[in-house]
Design a protein around this motif. Structure first.
Motif, PDB file in Angstrom:
ATOM      1  N   MET A   1      -9.612   8.360  10.957  1.00 41.23           N
ATOM      2  CA  MET A   1      -9.836   9.278   9.851  1.00 41.23           C
ATOM      3  C   MET A   1      -9.665  10.732  10.288  1.00 41.23           C
ATOM      4  O   MET A   1      -9.033  11.537   9.595  1.00 41.23           O
ATOM      5  CB  MET A   1     -11.248   9.077   9.283  1.00 41.23           C
ATOM      6  CG  MET A   1     -11.643  10.041   8.188  1.00 41.23           C
ATOM      7  SD  MET A   1     -13.361   9.824   7.710  1.00 41.23           S
ATOM      8  CE  MET A   1     -14.217  10.296   9.202  1.00 41.23           C
TER       9      MET A   1
ATOM     10  N   GLU B   1     -12.528  13.374   3.050  1.00 50.83           N
ATOM     11  CA  GLU B   1     -11.634  14.526   3.017  1.00 50.83           C
ATOM     12  C   GLU B   1     -12.115  15.575   2.014  1.00 50.83           C
ATOM     13  O   GLU B   1     -12.077  16.779   2.296  1.00 50.83           O
ATOM     14  CB  GLU B   1     -10.219  14.079   2.668  1.00 50.83           C
ATOM     15  CG  GLU B   1      -9.188  15.188   2.739  1.00 50.83           C
ATOM     16  CD  GLU B   1      -7.768  14.684   2.619  1.00 50.83           C
ATOM     17  OE1 GLU B   1      -6.844  15.508   2.739  1.00 50.83           O
ATOM     18  OE2 GLU B   1      -7.583  13.472   2.405  1.00 50.83           O
TER      19      GLU B   1
ATOM     20  N   ILE C   1     -14.709   2.109   2.721  1.00 49.19           N
ATOM     21  CA  ILE C   1     -13.998   2.418   1.477  1.00 49.19           C
ATOM     22  C   ILE C   1     -14.564   3.665   0.805  1.00 49.19           C
ATOM     23  O   ILE C   1     -13.842   4.633   0.547  1.00 49.19           O
ATOM     24  CB  ILE C   1     -14.028   1.215   0.518  1.00 49.19           C
ATOM     25  CG1 ILE C   1     -13.238   0.047   1.127  1.00 49.19           C
ATOM     26  CG2 ILE C   1     -13.434   1.601  -0.839  1.00 49.19           C
ATOM     27  CD1 ILE C   1     -13.206  -1.191   0.254  1.00 49.19           C
TER      28      ILE C   1
ATOM     29  N   ASN D   1       0.828  -1.206   0.000  1.00 49.26           N
ATOM     30  CA  ASN D   1       0.000   0.000   0.000  1.00 49.26           C
ATOM     31  C   ASN D   1       0.863   1.257   0.000  1.00 49.26           C
ATOM     32  O   ASN D   1       0.566   2.229  -0.710  1.00 49.26           O
ATOM     33  CB  ASN D   1      -0.917  -0.004   1.225  1.00 49.26           C
ATOM     34  CG  ASN D   1      -1.762   1.250   1.330  1.00 49.26           C
ATOM     35  OD1 ASN D   1      -2.613   1.512   0.495  1.00 49.26           O
ATOM     36  ND2 ASN D   1      -1.511   2.042   2.356  1.00 49.26           N
TER      37      ASN D   1
ATOM     38  N   GLY E   1     -15.145   6.618   3.569  1.00 52.99           N
ATOM     39  CA  GLY E   1     -13.851   6.955   4.151  1.00 52.99           C
ATOM     40  C   GLY E   1     -12.921   7.656   3.174  1.00 52.99           C
ATOM     41  O   GLY E   1     -12.226   8.609   3.536  1.00 52.99           O
ATOM     42  N   LEU E   2     -12.923   7.218   1.909  1.00 54.44           N
ATOM     43  CA  LEU E   2     -12.030   7.810   0.914  1.00 54.44           C
ATOM     44  C   LEU E   2     -12.520   9.159   0.393  1.00 54.44           C
ATOM     45  O   LEU E   2     -11.734   9.937  -0.145  1.00 54.44           O
ATOM     46  CB  LEU E   2     -11.840   6.847  -0.261  1.00 54.44           C
ATOM     47  CG  LEU E   2     -10.996   5.600   0.013  1.00 54.44           C
ATOM     48  CD1 LEU E   2     -10.939   4.700  -1.211  1.00 54.44           C
ATOM     49  CD2 LEU E   2      -9.589   5.982   0.456  1.00 54.44           C
ATOM     50  N   THR E   3     -13.806   9.445   0.522  1.00 53.26           N
ATOM     51  CA  THR E   3     -14.352  10.713   0.004  1.00 53.26           C
ATOM     52  C   THR E   3     -14.588  11.743   1.107  1.00 53.26           C
ATOM     53  O   THR E   3     -14.976  12.875   0.825  1.00 53.26           O
ATOM     54  CB  THR E   3     -15.680  10.461  -0.729  1.00 53.26           C
ATOM     55  OG1 THR E   3     -16.595   9.776   0.152  1.00 53.26           O
ATOM     56  CG2 THR E   3     -15.467   9.602  -1.970  1.00 53.26           C
TER      57      THR E   3
ATOM     58  N   LEU F   1      -3.015   4.660  -0.281  1.00 55.79           N
ATOM     59  CA  LEU F   1      -4.294   4.947   0.345  1.00 55.79           C
ATOM     60  C   LEU F   1      -4.077   5.115   1.844  1.00 55.79           C
ATOM     61  O   LEU F   1      -3.013   4.782   2.367  1.00 55.79           O
ATOM     62  CB  LEU F   1      -5.266   3.788   0.093  1.00 55.79           C
ATOM     63  CG  LEU F   1      -5.666   3.527  -1.353  1.00 55.79           C
ATOM     64  CD1 LEU F   1      -6.450   2.225  -1.457  1.00 55.79           C
ATOM     65  CD2 LEU F   1      -6.490   4.679  -1.899  1.00 55.79           C
ATOM     66  N   PRO F   2      -5.074   5.659   2.572  1.00 56.98           N
ATOM     67  CA  PRO F   2      -4.973   5.633   4.032  1.00 56.98           C
ATOM     68  C   PRO F   2      -4.669   4.211   4.498  1.00 56.98           C
ATOM     69  O   PRO F   2      -5.240   3.246   3.976  1.00 56.98           O
ATOM     70  CB  PRO F   2      -6.369   6.090   4.482  1.00 56.98           C
ATOM     71  CG  PRO F   2      -6.846   6.958   3.364  1.00 56.98           C
ATOM     72  CD  PRO F   2      -6.299   6.344   2.112  1.00 56.98           C
TER      73      PRO F   2
ATOM     74  N   ILE G   1      -7.452   1.491   5.176  1.00 59.95           N
ATOM     75  CA  ILE G   1      -8.225   1.130   3.982  1.00 59.95           C
ATOM     76  C   ILE G   1      -7.366   0.348   3.009  1.00 59.95           C
ATOM     77  O   ILE G   1      -7.803  -0.648   2.419  1.00 59.95           O
ATOM     78  CB  ILE G   1      -8.798   2.400   3.312  1.00 59.95           C
ATOM     79  CG1 ILE G   1      -9.767   3.106   4.273  1.00 59.95           C
ATOM     80  CG2 ILE G   1      -9.502   2.059   2.006  1.00 59.95           C
ATOM     81  CD1 ILE G   1     -10.327   4.400   3.738  1.00 59.95           C
ATOM     82  N   GLY G   2      -6.117   0.772   2.824  1.00 63.58           N
ATOM     83  CA  GLY G   2      -5.211   0.054   1.940  1.00 63.58           C
ATOM     84  C   GLY G   2      -4.982  -1.373   2.396  1.00 63.58           C
ATOM     85  O   GLY G   2      -4.956  -2.308   1.580  1.00 63.58           O
TER      86      GLY G   2
END
Length: 413
Positions: free
Chosen positions: A154, A403, A396, A21, A399-401, A27-28, A31-32
């Motif tokens: 996060m 920010e 996923i 990762n 969490g990824l969106t 990725l964070p 999550i990665g």
């Protein structure tokens, strides 16, 4: 499989996942690692069909069964994860928002449980799956609480204002105890068909919420009275470990809420560490807990990814789970809007706050562990599939969106 072999396999998989990762996905971390665990699971599936002397499915099944993921998390790692997360919250900011946090954690969780129960009952009926309403409420109790493990991890990298961090993390830390209390009550009704009295529920609520908070404060004050007389980092770290594990265990023996008790003790310990005059000592103790938090987080998300090997997926339940995802977000929105109405009214950016609180309602390992702890009766497999897919989506996708959403409303960058 002995415990040393299990630990060795988990650390090896975590190290490999973290390296891949870090070099390629970027990725964070959590999550990665979870995505890498999916890839490992796919490789194990392929091994079942391409290698005659090795069964990837049985290897993963034996690993997860011997480790007992629900017991490991709910009766072990959760104490240290919650304690580590609560150390970083500014108690002054949390105290200013105490009524809002209490409303979100208690009223918001109960609203979410009921609304999700209604949604699941409608969806299961629509897809001709015969599940009683009380079991739908059980599923609602599993998915209603936001996961402090995922959320605090996060928040640490997004740079929200301290006030919002306190509200966000405070609600997430405390709503676990409320949801677990509701889950215990509902699962008792579902399996025994006996409804508890209103007086019994009220007594349980007082004991779980207020009694647990008082217990956590007492253990923290005793520990702080001792460590304030000691100027040795190693001894302070040992006392903090004893405080986290001992408070959680004592609450469990007294039939109180371990999560609520350990969060209160962690908040008080964190407030002391943040106000210590010696910066070096502060960094030593909190640095230790940061390492513990990172290790447990990465292992937890690795296990979430590996659990795909042993969950019994069925196409009909998968469709129900995918259909319920928009309703999961909608129910969170309704719960936040109703329980946090005064908070939203007073805030200078109510649209931003409700959007962040709604979209940031991640579900994680705690929801999955509760679902896995269900007795092996109908409808455990259906609940497992829905829970797993909802957890994966929130971690996923949301969490990824998250920010981007925060930067859109608060312009942090």
């Amino acid at each position: 499989m002995d415990i040393l072999t299990i630990v060795s396999c988990l650390f090896l998989l975590t190290a490999i996942s973290s390296t891949i990762n870090h070099k390629y996905f970027r990725l964070p971390m959590t999550i990665g690692i979870m995505i890498m665990a999916f890839i490992f699971s796919l490789i194990l599936f392929v091994c079942d069909y391409s290698i005659t002397f090795f069964s990837g499915y049985h290897f993963a099944k034996d690993l997860l069964a011997d480790m007992d993921f629900p017991k490991l998390l709910l009766n072990g790692a959760l104490a240290f994860l919650l304690f580590a997360g609560s150390l970083h919250i500014k108690l002054d900011e949390l105290w200013k928002a105490k009524y809002n946090v209490a409303s979100l954690a208690i009223l918001g969780t109960l609203i979410c449980i009921f609304s999700l129960g209604v949604v699941f009952w409608g969806l299961f009926t629509l897809f001709s799956v015969s599940i009683s309403f009380v079991w739908c409420l059980v599923l609602g109790a599993i998915l209603a609480p936001t996961d402090p493990v995922a959320i605090i991890n996060m928040l640490g990298r997004l740079g929200l204002p301290y006030r919002l961090q306190a509200i966000f993390a405070g609600e997430s830390l405390f709503n676990d105890g409320i949801a677990l209390m509701a889950f215990t009550t509902l699962i008792g009704i579902a399996t025994s068909e006996h409804s508890p009295s209103a007086a019994g529920l009220a007594l349980t609520f007082i004991q779980e919420v207020f009694g647990s908070g008082i217990l956590g404060a007492i253990t923290a004050f005793i520990t702080l009275a001792i460590i304030k007389r000691i100027n040795n980092d190693d001894i302070i770290i040992l006392f903090s470990l004893a405080l986290a594990a001992g408070t959680f265990s004592l609450a469990d023996h007294l039939h109180m809420s371990g999560p609520i008790a350990v969060v209160v003790s962690g908040l008080l310990m964190g407030d002391y560490l943040q106000k210590r005059p010696s910066k070096d000592d502060h960094d030593t103790v909190t640095g230790f807990w940061h390492v513990i938090d990172e290790i447990l987080n990465t292992l937890l998300f690795l296990l979430i990814g590996l659990e795909i090997m042993v969950i019994p997926f069925h196409w009909q339940t998968i469709l129900i789970a995918l259909t319920c995802i928009p309703f999961l977000i909608l129910c969170r929105f309704i719960a936040v809007g109703l329980s946090g109405s005064y908070l939203l009214y007073k805030d200078s950016n109510p649209k931003g706050l409700i959007s962040i609180l709604t979209w940031g309602g991640l579900r994680g390992g705690i929801s999955l562990a509760i679902a896995l702890s269900l007795p092996n009766i109908f409808p455990k497999s259906e609940i497992l599939v829905v829970t797993y897919i909802c957890v994966i989506f929130t971690v996923i996708v949301q969490g990824l969106t998250m920010e981007k959403l925060i930067n859109y409303f608060y312009k942090l960058k």
